[in-house]
Design an enzyme around this catalytic site. Structure first.
Site, PDB file in Angstrom:
ATOM      1  CB  CYS A   2      -0.899   0.019   1.236  1.00  0.00           C
ATOM      2  SG  CYS A   2      -1.968  -1.429   1.394  1.00  0.00           S
ATOM      3  N   GLY A  31      -1.586   1.555  -4.784  1.00  0.00           N
ATOM      4  CA  GLY A  31      -2.882   1.012  -4.389  1.00  0.00           C
ATOM      5  C   GLY A  31      -4.021   1.707  -5.089  1.00  0.00           C
ATOM      6  CG  ASN A 105       3.269  -0.794   2.474  1.00  0.00           C
ATOM      7  OD1 ASN A 105       2.685  -1.701   1.895  1.00  0.00           O
ATOM      8  ND2 ASN A 105       4.456  -0.367   2.084  1.00  0.00           N
ATOM      9  N   GLY A 106       1.998  -3.469   4.468  1.00  0.00           N
ATOM     10  CA  GLY A 106       2.699  -4.714   4.757  1.00  0.00           C
ATOM     11  C   GLY A 106       1.752  -5.861   5.012  1.00  0.00           C
ATOM     12  CE1 TYR A 262       4.651  -3.860 -12.669  1.00  0.00           C
ATOM     13  CE2 TYR A 262       3.825  -3.826 -10.413  1.00  0.00           C
ATOM     14  CZ  TYR A 262       3.599  -3.733 -11.774  1.00  0.00           C
ATOM     15  OH  TYR A 262       2.340  -3.505 -12.235  1.00  0.00           O
TER      16      TYR A 262
END
Length: 360
Positions: A2, A31, A105-106, A262
């Site tokens: 995220c 996201g 985030n994770g 990426y």
């Protein structure tokens, strides 16, 4: 995976919402499933707007006007855990103790164990399937143990130290305590990125401070002195001070390679490494591997990237091998980022819509 951010403006009369919104626009590639902002205004009152959809869909001018206050937390969601329900849009909030807002985030790897603990031992109600809500409640439960009317930085460090001992997995966190300040911390292995920086307030009231998943956010908003939050480190920005402490030092730091391959923008820097440079180096290493595998008898016509993130590596590969670089696919830029679309069937369908092979 995220995108998260948190902002504290030095001048309490200014509104943080416009720059939090801008930060989400800069992190939209992280996201596309949901977005949210929670701000904190006078006397610690919290204001919230979040929901499913892209940033442009969730936030209308009328909704943004209602988000008062000089500090806040923001989030864009790609659902690797939980469900795509509206209720799982972040940031999450608990009122006890002190009013805590968190964007995460994770992924936690011991979420079932944590859920059991929060239910049977801490007696905290969990309303969603999101591991982010578990992380928030673990932190809140640890803060609750202080039993204080008002807490200080040491109490926050103690709560975070307890969290490090209880939560396993990947997490970069931007949090806010109502009326107190903003907090950023990363898991001990540094799997997910988090940076912070400062800039002089436009009104001369001191310094504004910001956390974000990627440095490009801070660059775009004219923040300077940009640093990574270190693995296992907690950074607390209150109205009066910045306090930081590395609570856990692991022997092995293992940042997610997918950020460099990426996920992150090429103009970001993560853990001191420019993402663009990392991708160029990947092209060099791939060229060595091609030579080792094929020797001088390489029967290769052209190097073609599958846009967009592979372009830097493909250009460097073509340079190293003295091969022509060509665009083999045309990209429809009006189709969203397909990797973070929910469901494999939707991803497959949209990849076909997004990329079309050049007939020549």
């Amino acid at each position: 995976m995220c995108g998260i951010s948190a902002l504290l403006l030095a001048d309490s009369s200014q509104a943080a919402v416009s720059e939090l919104l801008e930060s989400l626009g800069l992190l939209q590639h992280r996201g596309q499933d949901a977005a949210g902002i929670v701000t904190c205004g006078h006397k610690g009152r919290l204001f919230q707007c979040k929901g499913n959809g892209m940033v442009r869909d969730v936030f209308t001018p009328q909704r943004l006007m209602a988000l008062a206050g000089n500090m806040g937390v923001a989030h864009v969601r790609y659902p690797t855990a939980g469900t795509p329900a509206d209720s799982e849009a972040q940031p999450f909030y608990v009122n006890s103790p002190y009013g805590i807002v968190m964007a995460h985030n994770g992924n936690l790897t011991n979420d079932s164990e944590l859920r059991h603990f929060l239910d049977y031992d801490a007696h905290r109600h969990i309303n969603t399937d999101s591991d982010s809500e578990l992380l928030l409640n673990i932190f809140a439960n640890n803060l609750q143990k202080t039993g204080k009317f008002r807490i200080n930085e040491q109490d926050i460090f103690s709560a975070a130290a307890g969290l490090y001992g209880e939560c396993r997995g990947a997490y970069a966190v931007a949090a806010m305590l109502a009326g107190f300040g903003i907090i950023g911390f990363r898991d001990p292995h540094g799997i997910r990125p988090l940076v912070f920086g400062r800039r002089k307030s436009s009104t001369g009231a001191g310094y504004d401070y910001m956390f974000a998943s990627e440095s490009v956010v801070l660059d775009a908003l004219d923040f300077t002195d940009i640093e990574d939050v270190q693995p296992g480190e907690v950074v607390i920005v209150s109205k009066t001070a910045v306090t930081r402490r590395r609570l856990v030092v692991e022997a092995q730091i293992t940042p997610c390679i997918f950020e460099y391959v990426y996920f992150a923008r090429p103009d970001s820097t993560i853990d001191g490494i420019p993402v663009y440079n990392a991708r160029l180096d990947m092209g060099v290493k791939l060229a060595r591997k091609v030579r080792q595998a094929l020797g001088d008898a390489m029967d290769i016509d052209v190097v073609i990237p599958v846009p967009d993130t592979s372009r830097a590596a493909a250009l460097q590969l073509s340079h190293e091998l003295s091969l022509p670089y060509r665009e083999g696919f045309n990209k429809n830029r009006y189709v969203g980022r397909t990797f973070i679309m929910p469901g494999q069937e939707m991803r497959r369908k949209n990849v076909r819509r997004k990329l079309n092979a050049m007939p020549t």
